[in-house]
Motif scaffolding. Structure first.
Motif, short mmCIF file in Angstrom:
data_model
loop_
_atom_site.label_atom_id
_atom_site.label_comp_id
_atom_site.label_asym_id
_atom_site.label_seq_id
_atom_site.Cartn_x
_atom_site.Cartn_y
_atom_site.Cartn_z
N LEU A 61 0.71 -1.63 -0.11
CA LEU A 61 0.34 -0.16 -0.28
C LEU A 61 0.70 1.46 -0.02
O LEU A 61 0.15 2.47 -0.15
CB LEU A 61 -0.66 0.31 1.06
CG LEU A 61 -2.64 -0.84 1.13
CD1 LEU A 61 -2.51 -0.97 2.74
CD2 LEU A 61 -2.78 -1.40 -0.01
N LYS A 62 1.71 0.92 -0.07
CA LYS A 62 2.77 2.39 0.04
C LYS A 62 3.81 2.52 -1.10
O LYS A 62 4.49 2.78 -1.35
CB LYS A 62 3.94 2.36 1.46
CG LYS A 62 3.27 2.31 2.90
CD LYS A 62 2.24 3.38 3.30
CE LYS A 62 1.72 3.50 4.11
NZ LYS A 62 0.73 5.05 4.61
N LYS B 257 3.77 6.30 10.57
CA LYS B 257 3.29 7.47 9.13
C LYS B 257 3.93 8.81 9.30
O LYS B 257 4.01 9.32 7.87
CB LYS B 257 1.44 8.12 9.73
CG LYS B 257 0.94 8.87 8.99
CD LYS B 257 0.67 8.53 7.26
CE LYS B 257 -0.42 9.23 6.24
NZ LYS B 257 -0.60 8.63 5.57
N TYR C 226 2.88 16.97 -0.66
CA TYR C 226 1.71 16.82 -1.37
C TYR C 226 1.30 16.13 -2.66
O TYR C 226 0.55 15.13 -1.88
CB TYR C 226 0.99 18.09 -1.19
CG TYR C 226 -0.67 18.54 -2.37
CD1 TYR C 226 -1.78 17.34 -1.61
CD2 TYR C 226 -0.97 18.82 -3.83
CE1 TYR C 226 -2.68 16.98 -1.72
CE2 TYR C 226 -2.51 18.51 -3.64
CZ TYR C 226 -3.33 18.31 -2.70
OH TYR C 226 -4.67 17.81 -3.59
N GLN D 274 1.74 12.50 -1.21
CA GLN D 274 0.50 12.21 -0.85
C GLN D 274 -0.64 11.81 -1.99
O GLN D 274 -1.35 10.87 -1.60
CB GLN D 274 -0.59 13.45 0.16
CG GLN D 274 0.28 12.87 1.29
CD GLN D 274 -0.01 14.24 2.49
OE1 GLN D 274 -0.78 15.05 2.14
NE2 GLN D 274 0.95 15.13 3.16
N ARG D 275 -0.62 12.20 -2.63
CA ARG D 275 -1.13 11.84 -3.94
C ARG D 275 -1.36 11.16 -4.54
O ARG D 275 -2.16 9.83 -4.73
CB ARG D 275 -1.98 13.47 -4.75
CG ARG D 275 -1.76 14.73 -4.09
CD ARG D 275 -2.39 15.63 -5.55
NE ARG D 275 -3.40 15.30 -6.87
CZ ARG D 275 -2.80 16.32 -7.92
NH1 ARG D 275 -2.63 16.92 -8.37
NH2 ARG D 275 -4.10 15.33 -8.96
N THR D 276 -0.01 10.93 -4.97
CA THR D 276 0.13 9.53 -5.15
C THR D 276 0.35 8.44 -4.80
O THR D 276 -0.52 7.65 -5.36
CB THR D 276 2.27 9.51 -5.27
OG1 THR D 276 2.16 10.68 -6.41
CG2 THR D 276 2.68 8.00 -6.18
N GLU D 277 0.55 8.28 -3.61
CA GLU D 277 0.08 7.36 -2.33
C GLU D 277 -1.76 7.19 -2.65
O GLU D 277 -2.33 5.54 -2.76
CB GLU D 277 -0.24 7.82 -1.29
CG GLU D 277 0.26 6.13 -0.04
CD GLU D 277 0.11 6.30 0.95
OE1 GLU D 277 0.44 5.89 2.28
OE2 GLU D 277 0.59 7.78 1.45
N ALA D 278 -2.40 8.28 -2.46
CA ALA D 278 -3.78 7.39 -2.85
C ALA D 278 -4.35 6.92 -3.48
O ALA D 278 -5.12 6.10 -4.35
CB ALA D 278 -4.94 9.44 -2.67
N ALA D 279 -3.96 7.76 -4.84
CA ALA D 279 -3.76 7.04 -6.26
C ALA D 279 -3.24 5.92 -6.66
O ALA D 279 -4.03 4.81 -7.00
CB ALA D 279 -3.01 7.57 -7.37
N GLN E 214 -3.17 3.63 -3.99
CA GLN E 214 -3.41 2.61 -3.27
C GLN E 214 -5.41 2.46 -4.11
O GLN E 214 -6.14 1.28 -3.57
CB GLN E 214 -4.05 3.48 -1.43
CG GLN E 214 -3.30 3.02 -0.67
CD GLN E 214 -3.80 4.19 0.67
OE1 GLN E 214 -4.49 4.06 0.50
NE2 GLN E 214 -2.74 4.32 1.37
N ASN E 215 -6.03 3.51 -4.46
CA ASN E 215 -7.33 3.06 -6.08
C ASN E 215 -6.86 2.18 -6.10
O ASN E 215 -7.34 1.10 -6.70
CB ASN E 215 -7.09 4.54 -6.30
CG ASN E 215 -8.70 4.70 -7.04
OD1 ASN E 215 -10.11 3.94 -6.33
ND2 ASN E 215 -8.51 5.10 -8.32
#
Length: 226
Positions: free
Chosen positions: A60-61, A150, A157, A160-165, A167-168
């Motif tokens: 996930l990371k 964490k 930022y 953080q956006r890359t990590e969210a993408a 996980q999606n």
């Protein structure tokens, strides 16, 4: 424990040699007189359990769980439970978790690859943690291990956006078997038959490029639609 730390290798690990971390592992155990830091009364501490969980879900990371022995921790836990007084089992478990935790923290904080190894002229040493002190002062006594980990991640930022993408996309991948679509012998025109039309439509719906409920027109399982 002293022997493992000074040798810089542990056969139990997926990647048994840890020359880049040998001095750090020695520093950690020297500070505690070569006693276990992750095991109490023959069983893993709460912090150890939390770190193992983080290693198991490290994909996930954007990391590779295999590099932190993700699949091996259940067997090591079983070994501890079956022989809680076995000093060798305790030492191997403790050292394996220390090495894996250091690798994970370093990779999470500054990346998996040291640019110096490829002569890129980028020095990340100043961004590195003093890993023995970080474990002793931050992680090992932590009441909230996930929160400590964490804080290791880059605060930007964009990260953080890359990590969210990521996980999606991982969640999307878990919803689809990922089998290749049938190949074609020639370019398809609207209305031509295509055996993979239905699966293609499902994947387009999955990623949001085709509204839910729509499917290829005419013969859904065999045409490309119009």
């Amino acid at each position: 424990m002293r022997t493992i730390a000074s040798a810089g290798t542990l056969p139990d690990l997926t990647w048994p040699n840890f020359p880049d971390y040998r001095d750090r592992v020695q520093g950690l155990y020297e500070a505690v007189n070569y006693t276990p830091v992750w095991v109490r009364d023959g069983q893993p501490t709460t912090q150890a359990q939390a770190v193992m969980t983080a290693l198991e879900v490290s994909r996930l990371k954007g990391l590779n769980p295999e590099e932190y022995d993700a699949e091996r921790w259940p067997l090591r836990l079983s070994a501890l439970k079956s022989a809680p007084g076995d000093a060798t089992a305790v030492a191997h478990f403790d050292a394996a978790l220390s090495v894996s935790a250091m690798r994970y923290i370093s990779d999470l904080h500054i990346g998996r690859v040291n640019p110096k190894h490829f002569k890129f002229g980028i020095d990340v040493a100043q961004k590195s943690y003093d890993l023995p002190q970080f474990l002793l002062q931050k992680l090992l006594p932590a009441s909230n291990v996930p929160e400590v980990l964490k804080g290791v991640e880059p605060p930007y930022y964009g990260y953080q956006r890359t990590e969210a993408a990521l996980q999606n996309y991982l969640a999307l991948a878990d919803q689809d078997h990922g089998a290749p679509l049938p190949g074609v012998q020639k370019t398809l025109a609207p209305g031509d038959a295509y055996l993979g039309a239905e699966v293609l439509a499902q994947r387009l719906q999955l990623v949001g490029d085709l509204p839910k409920g729509l499917s290829p027109m005419s013969s859904p399982a065999s045409t490309t639609g119009r």
